[in-house]
Design an enzyme around this catalytic site. Structure first.
Site, PDB file in Angstrom:
ATOM      1  N   ASN A 192       1.258  -0.933   0.016  1.00 48.30           N
ATOM      2  CA  ASN A 192       0.293  -0.100  -0.471  1.00 48.30           C
ATOM      3  C   ASN A 192       0.853   1.060  -0.292  1.00 48.30           C
ATOM      4  O   ASN A 192       2.073   0.771   0.363  1.00 48.30           O
ATOM      5  CB  ASN A 192      -1.076  -0.209   1.193  1.00 48.30           C
ATOM      6  CG  ASN A 192      -1.694  -1.090   1.384  1.00 48.30           C
ATOM      7  OD1 ASN A 192      -2.340  -1.845   0.422  1.00 48.30           O
ATOM      8  ND2 ASN A 192      -1.945  -1.303   2.663  1.00 48.30           N
ATOM      9  N   HIS A 235       5.940  -0.381  -3.165  1.00 48.55           N
ATOM     10  CA  HIS A 235       5.519   0.204  -4.141  1.00 48.55           C
ATOM     11  C   HIS A 235       5.620   1.809  -4.037  1.00 48.55           C
ATOM     12  O   HIS A 235       4.805   2.405  -4.615  1.00 48.55           O
ATOM     13  CB  HIS A 235       4.271   0.146  -5.279  1.00 48.55           C
ATOM     14  CG  HIS A 235       3.649  -1.198  -5.046  1.00 48.55           C
ATOM     15  ND1 HIS A 235       2.300  -2.137  -4.581  1.00 48.55           N
ATOM     16  CD2 HIS A 235       4.876  -2.039  -5.588  1.00 48.55           C
ATOM     17  CE1 HIS A 235       2.574  -3.184  -5.030  1.00 48.55           C
ATOM     18  NE2 HIS A 235       4.281  -3.573  -6.381  1.00 48.55           N
ATOM     19  N   CYS A 254      10.350  20.732 -11.997  1.00 50.74           N
ATOM     20  CA  CYS A 254      11.046  20.578 -11.301  1.00 50.74           C
ATOM     21  C   CYS A 254      12.117  21.551 -11.073  1.00 50.74           C
ATOM     22  O   CYS A 254      12.234  22.360 -11.944  1.00 50.74           O
ATOM     23  CB  CYS A 254      11.981  19.480 -11.256  1.00 50.74           C
ATOM     24  SG  CYS A 254      13.355  19.454 -10.429  1.00 50.74           S
ATOM     25  N   CYS A 257      15.978  21.200 -11.884  1.00 49.67           N
ATOM     26  CA  CYS A 257      16.425  20.343 -12.996  1.00 49.67           C
ATOM     27  C   CYS A 257      15.516  20.731 -14.788  1.00 49.67           C
ATOM     28  O   CYS A 257      15.376  20.757 -15.849  1.00 49.67           O
ATOM     29  CB  CYS A 257      16.778  19.252 -13.517  1.00 49.67           C
ATOM     30  SG  CYS A 257      15.223  18.078 -13.107  1.00 49.67           S
ATOM     31  N   GLY A 277      -4.953  -8.965   3.597  1.00 53.29           N
ATOM     32  CA  GLY A 277      -5.111  -8.458   2.754  1.00 53.29           C
ATOM     33  C   GLY A 277      -4.534  -8.444   1.329  1.00 53.29           C
ATOM     34  O   GLY A 277      -4.740  -7.272   1.391  1.00 53.29           O
ATOM     35  N   SER A 278      -4.019  -9.418   1.256  1.00 54.38           N
ATOM     36  CA  SER A 278      -3.788  -9.294  -0.515  1.00 54.38           C
ATOM     37  C   SER A 278      -3.953 -10.552  -1.145  1.00 54.38           C
ATOM     38  O   SER A 278      -3.950 -11.262  -0.559  1.00 54.38           O
ATOM     39  CB  SER A 278      -2.176  -9.362   0.057  1.00 54.38           C
ATOM     40  OG  SER A 278      -1.585  -9.310  -2.001  1.00 54.38           O
ATOM     41  N   GLY A 333     -11.572 -14.362   0.545  1.00 58.83           N
ATOM     42  CA  GLY A 333     -11.877 -14.474  -0.953  1.00 58.83           C
ATOM     43  C   GLY A 333     -10.230 -15.503  -0.834  1.00 58.83           C
ATOM     44  O   GLY A 333      -9.677 -15.448  -0.250  1.00 58.83           O
TER      45      GLY A 333
END
Length: 312
Positions: A135, A152, A211, A214, A251-252, A279
Site C-alpha cells: 500500500n 510500491h 522541477c 532541473c 489483505g492481499s 476470498g
C-alpha cells in the site's frame, strides 16, 4: 452531552463507520478456532514478517482495485495509470495530477484502523519482525509501526523523473492550489462512489509545476503499473525474508508479482506462510494456514483472545 447532541454524534459515527465498510467485500464472520490457530502460529514464530495489501486499508475507507462489487474496477471507470503513459504523455500527467489534487485531502486524512494499530502493537511487543506493505497510504506509519518497507513507494512524496529532487506531497498540494485557482470547487468533483469526475476543460487547463532544480517532470514516488520495484528494495525485502521464521499475509490477493514473490521466497526457504484474506489468493496452494475472513475480524483479537475467552 445533551440527548440531541448524543444522538447526532451516534448518527455521525454510524455513517462514518458505514462509509468505511462500503469498500469491504462480502465476507463470512471469522471462526474462533481460526483465530486461535493463527495465534498459536505467531506464538511459535516471534520473528514473522508481515506482508499487507489493499484488503487491510479497505476498512479505513480506501477502495482496492479488484474486489467484486466494491473495488474501483467495479465501482467506476477509473483505471490505474501506466508508468510509460505517465512518462511519455503530458496529457496523461495533467489528468493524473488533476485527479490526484482533487482526491488528496480525503486520501491524506484517512486514518488507520484496528488492524494497523494491532500490527504496531505486535511490533512493540516483538511478536513480528516488520511490515512489508504493498500500500502507498502510509497508514502503518500513522498507526505507529516503525519497521515498514513500502514495496510500491508512497503517495506522500513527489519526485523528479530526471534528478534527485523530492518534495513533500502536502507542500506540493499547496503549490498546485496556487497554480490552479479554478479548482476551488474541487470537493464537489468527488462522486458518491469515491471516484473523481473533472470537467475536460479543467483538466486541459490544469497547471503542473516543473522541477525547481532541473525543470523535469514530477511524479509521486509510487511504482506505477508497468514499472519495476527498485532493485535495492527487492534485495532488502529478500534479506528480511531470509532473517524471518515465517510470513503472515494480510489483505492481499497476491495477484501482483511483487507480493507473490515474497511468498515464493519464503517457501524456497521452507518457511511457513499464513494468509488472512477475504476470498481466494494466488498463493492459497502454498499456504500452511489460510483464513478467509476480514482482517479486522481476526488480527485485533490476537493475543487478547485467551483473556476475552476466559472473561466470557
Amino acid at each position: 452531552m445533551r440527548v440531541g447532541q448524543l444522538l447526532r454524534f451516534r448518527s455521525t459515527t454510524l455513517r462514518s463507520s458505514t462509509a468505511r465498510q462500503e469498500y469491504v467485500p462480502h465476507h463470512k464472520p471469522a471462526v474462533v478456532d481460526d483465530i486461535k490457530r493463527l495465534e498459536d502460529f505467531l506464538l511459535s514464530k516471534p520473528n514473522v514478517l508481515v506482508l499487507t495489501g489493499a484488503g487491510i486499508s479497505t476498512e479505513s475507507g480506501i477502495p482496492d482495485y479488484r474486489s467484486e462489487g466494491v473495488g474501483l474496477y467495479a465501482r467506476s471507470n477509473h483505471k490505474p495509470v501506466q508508468h510509460m503513459e505517465f512518462v511519455k504523455s503530458a496529457a496523461v500527467r495533467k489528468r493524473y495530477w488533476a485527479r490526484n489534487f482533487v482526491g488528496w485531502p480525503k486520501f491524506s486524512a484517512t486514518q488507520p484502523n484496528a488492524t494497523h494499530h494491532a500490527l504496531a502493537r505486535f511490533e512493540r511487543e516483538e511478536r513480528v519482525q516488520a511490515v512489508v506493505t504493498q500500500n502507498v497510504d502510509r497508514l502503518h506509519t500513522k498507526a505507529g509501526s516503525r519497521n515498514v518497507v513500502e514495496v510500491h513507494g508512497s503517495g506522500y512524496v513527489v519526485k523528479c523523473l530526471s534528478c534527485e529532487y523530492r518534495i513533500d506531497r502536502h507542500e506540493f498540494q499547496s503549490i498546485l492550489a496556487s497554480l490552479n485557482p479554478a479548482f476551488k470547487d474541487a470537493p464537489d468533483m468527488i462522486r458518491p462512489d469515491g471516484d473523481v469526475e473533472i470537467p475536460l476543460e479543467y483538466i486541459e487547463n490544469f497547471r503542473i509545476p516543473e522541477c525547481t532544480q532541473c525543470g523535469g517532470d514530477l511524479k509521486p514516488e509510487i511504482v506505477f503499473f508497468g514499472d519495476s520495484v527498485p532493485r535495492p528494495r527487492v534485495d532488502q525485502i529478500a534479506g528480511m525474508v531470509y532473517n524471518s521464521d515465517g510470513l503472515l499475509v494480510l489483505g492481499s490477493s497476491l495477484l501482483v508479482f511483487s507480493g507473490y514473490r515474497v511468498v515464493l521466497q519464503t517457501k524456497d526457504l521452507k518457511l511457513p506462510v499464513a494468509i488472512v484474506n477475504i476470498g481466494e489468493t494466488r498463493a492459497d496452494h502454498l499456504a500452511d494456514i489460510k483464513i478467509s475472513a476480514k482482517c479486522g475480524d481476526v488480527i485485533p483479537k490476537l493475543f487478547d483472545f485467551r483473556t476475552s475467552k476466559s472473561a466470557s
